[in-house]
Each structure stands twice: as C-alpha cells, then as structure tokens.
Design a protein around this motif. Structure first.
Motif, PDB file in Angstrom:
ATOM      1  N   ASP A  81       0.811  -1.229   0.000  1.00 54.00           N
ATOM      2  CA  ASP A  81       0.000   0.000   0.000  1.00 54.00           C
ATOM      3  C   ASP A  81       0.842   1.275   0.000  1.00 54.00           C
ATOM      4  O   ASP A  81       0.411   2.314  -0.493  1.00 54.00           O
ATOM      5  N   GLU A  82       2.052   1.196   0.566  1.00 50.06           N
ATOM      6  CA  GLU A  82       2.919   2.377   0.636  1.00 50.06           C
ATOM      7  C   GLU A  82       3.524   2.763  -0.718  1.00 50.06           C
ATOM      8  O   GLU A  82       4.027   3.868  -0.890  1.00 50.06           O
ATOM      9  N   VAL A  83       3.479   1.848  -1.663  1.00 49.94           N
ATOM     10  CA  VAL A  83       4.068   2.103  -2.986  1.00 49.94           C
ATOM     11  C   VAL A  83       3.030   2.777  -3.887  1.00 49.94           C
ATOM     12  O   VAL A  83       2.019   2.177  -4.238  1.00 49.94           O
ATOM     13  N   ASP A  84       3.285   4.030  -4.247  1.00 54.22           N
ATOM     14  CA  ASP A  84       2.397   4.774  -5.140  1.00 54.22           C
ATOM     15  C   ASP A  84       2.869   4.560  -6.569  1.00 54.22           C
ATOM     16  O   ASP A  84       3.815   5.194  -7.033  1.00 54.22           O
ATOM     17  N   THR A  85       2.199   3.674  -7.280  1.00 61.16           N
ATOM     18  CA  THR A  85       2.652   3.269  -8.621  1.00 61.16           C
ATOM     19  C   THR A  85       2.451   4.366  -9.669  1.00 61.16           C
ATOM     20  O   THR A  85       3.036   4.305 -10.749  1.00 61.16           O
ATOM     21  N   THR A  86       1.617   5.366  -9.357  1.00 61.87           N
ATOM     22  CA  THR A  86       1.394   6.449 -10.315  1.00 61.87           C
ATOM     23  C   THR A  86       2.511   7.485 -10.259  1.00 61.87           C
ATOM     24  O   THR A  86       2.789   8.167 -11.238  1.00 61.87           O
ATOM     25  N   VAL A  87       3.161   7.600  -9.090  1.00 63.96           N
ATOM     26  CA  VAL A  87       4.206   8.609  -8.890  1.00 63.96           C
ATOM     27  C   VAL A  87       5.608   8.009  -9.028  1.00 63.96           C
ATOM     28  O   VAL A  87       6.492   8.590  -9.655  1.00 63.96           O
ATOM     29  N   LEU A  88       5.798   6.834  -8.444  1.00 63.98           N
ATOM     30  CA  LEU A  88       7.124   6.192  -8.433  1.00 63.98           C
ATOM     31  C   LEU A  88       7.553   5.817  -9.843  1.00 63.98           C
ATOM     32  O   LEU A  88       6.778   5.240 -10.602  1.00 63.98           O
ATOM     33  N   LYS A  89       8.810   6.147 -10.181  1.00 68.58           N
ATOM     34  CA  LYS A  89       9.328   5.817 -11.511  1.00 68.58           C
ATOM     35  C   LYS A  89      10.416   4.749 -11.410  1.00 68.58           C
ATOM     36  O   LYS A  89      11.228   4.781 -10.487  1.00 68.58           O
ATOM     37  N   VAL A  90      10.402   3.846 -12.360  1.00 68.17           N
ATOM     38  CA  VAL A  90      11.356   2.727 -12.361  1.00 68.17           C
ATOM     39  C   VAL A  90      11.962   2.566 -13.759  1.00 68.17           C
ATOM     40  O   VAL A  90      11.373   3.014 -14.746  1.00 68.17           O
TER      41      VAL A  90
END
Length: 202
Positions: free
Chosen positions: A85-94
């Motif tokens: 839940d702590e991982v914001d997939t819309t903001v975090l870039k990989v």
C-alpha cells in the motif's frame, strides 16, 4: 545501449513462444496470443524510449507478459503480483523491463520443468528509500535447472539477467559485487529444492 538490447532479446523469446504455440494449439488460441503479443510489444517499445517510466506502466507490461506465458504454457503455473500500500505506482518511476528477465527466468528454468502446477509470486515494497521486488517460485531450483540446461542441445546464455544486472549497477553507481540482486535457493522441510527467490533492490 543496454536498454536497447532488451528489445531484441525479449522479442526473440516471445516469437519463439508464438512459434511453439502455433504448432501446438488451434488457430483461435494462436490469434489471441498474437493479439496480446502485439499489445505488449507496443508497450515495450513505448516504455523503452524513456530511462524511467511510472511503475504502473511497468506493472501493466509485466501483467501482460505473464498472461502470455500462462497461455504459452497452458496454465501450468499460477502467478500473483502484490504491491504494498505504501508504494504509489502512479508517482514512483522505475527503469523499464528491469523485473521481466527474472520473471522469465523463473518461468522458463524453474516452473516449466515441474510436473505439477507451479506458483510464482512477485512482491513490491519500499524500505529505506529503496524499492524492493521479490520474485519467488516453487520450481525445480537452480541446481536441477542447471543440470537440465546442460543436457539440452538448445542451451543458451541468459542475456536478459546479465543485461539487467549491468543496468542496475549503472543506476546504483556501485560495483556489481554489491547486494542489489540477491538470489536464494529455497529448501523444503525434507531438504529437497523448493524453488528460487530473487530480491531486486532499486
């Protein structure tokens, strides 16, 4: 340059799968596979133009890849992708295609050699300013996979994992000996091989 290498590597393996699929299955299934493959190739080509992409786009490509491989191997393995839940997939870039080679390896060398249904779990979580990805399978294990590979006349080096290791090394700006990729052999209570766990730290 390393990012560019992933495209032919990935497409080569996928085309190999399609060839096998067409030979072994009916036209309707082959058509469904090709349709999904074309969607995935478009995603891969779009993603690989950028050094970093939103994690949700990487997850979309990973999900589609797993659907294809599940079809290819006639649902001989089950898979699950879990994102904390702590991982914001819309903001975090990989970096694009950083996880897929290890997932591919788990399927092709671990799970496809099992007689019974295999299981693959991919977990994403954050810890101390880093993104972790844990890829666990209950396949035949690295030792058995190595023995089978050495007997195979089609044995070839796993380019994907080597390219990925080099890419992460550059991103981390550290030596390749650092523990950003940790591979653990899982053992069952009776001492037999229980599969493999790969931990990526990005």
């Amino acid at each position: 340059a390393l990012r560019a290498q992933m495209n032919p590597h990935f497409i080569f393996n996928s085309l190999n799968s399609i060839n096998m699929f067409i030979l072994e299955n009916n036209k309707l299934q082959a058509s469904e596979y090709l349709s999904k493959f074309s969607r995935l190739v478009r995603l891969i080509l779009q993603n690989s133009q950028e050094a970093f992409i939103p994690m949700e786009r990487e997850l979309e490509a990973l999900q589609l890849y797993l659907e294809l491989e599940s079809l290819r191997f006639e649902h001989r393995f089950q898979y699950k992708i879990a994102v904390d839940d702590e991982v914001d997939t819309t903001v975090l870039k990989v970096p694009p295609l950083i996880v897929q080679p290890h997932v591919e390896n788990a399927i092709w060398h671990g799970l496809m050699h099992k007689k019974e249904t295999g299981h693959l779990e991919i977990d994403f979580y954050q810890k101390e300013q880093a993104l972790f990805c844990k890829i666990s399978d209950d396949g035949v294990g690295r030792k058995k996979a190595g023995e089978l590979k050495s007997k195979s006349t089609l044995a070839h080096k796993s380019m994907g994992m080597r390219i990925t290791a080099n890419r992460i090394a550059i991103l981390q700006q550290k030596n390749q000996e650092d523990d950003y990729i940790k591979i653990t052999d899982l053992v069952l209570p009776d001492g037999s091989a229980g599969g493999t766990e790969v931990l990526l730290r990005i």
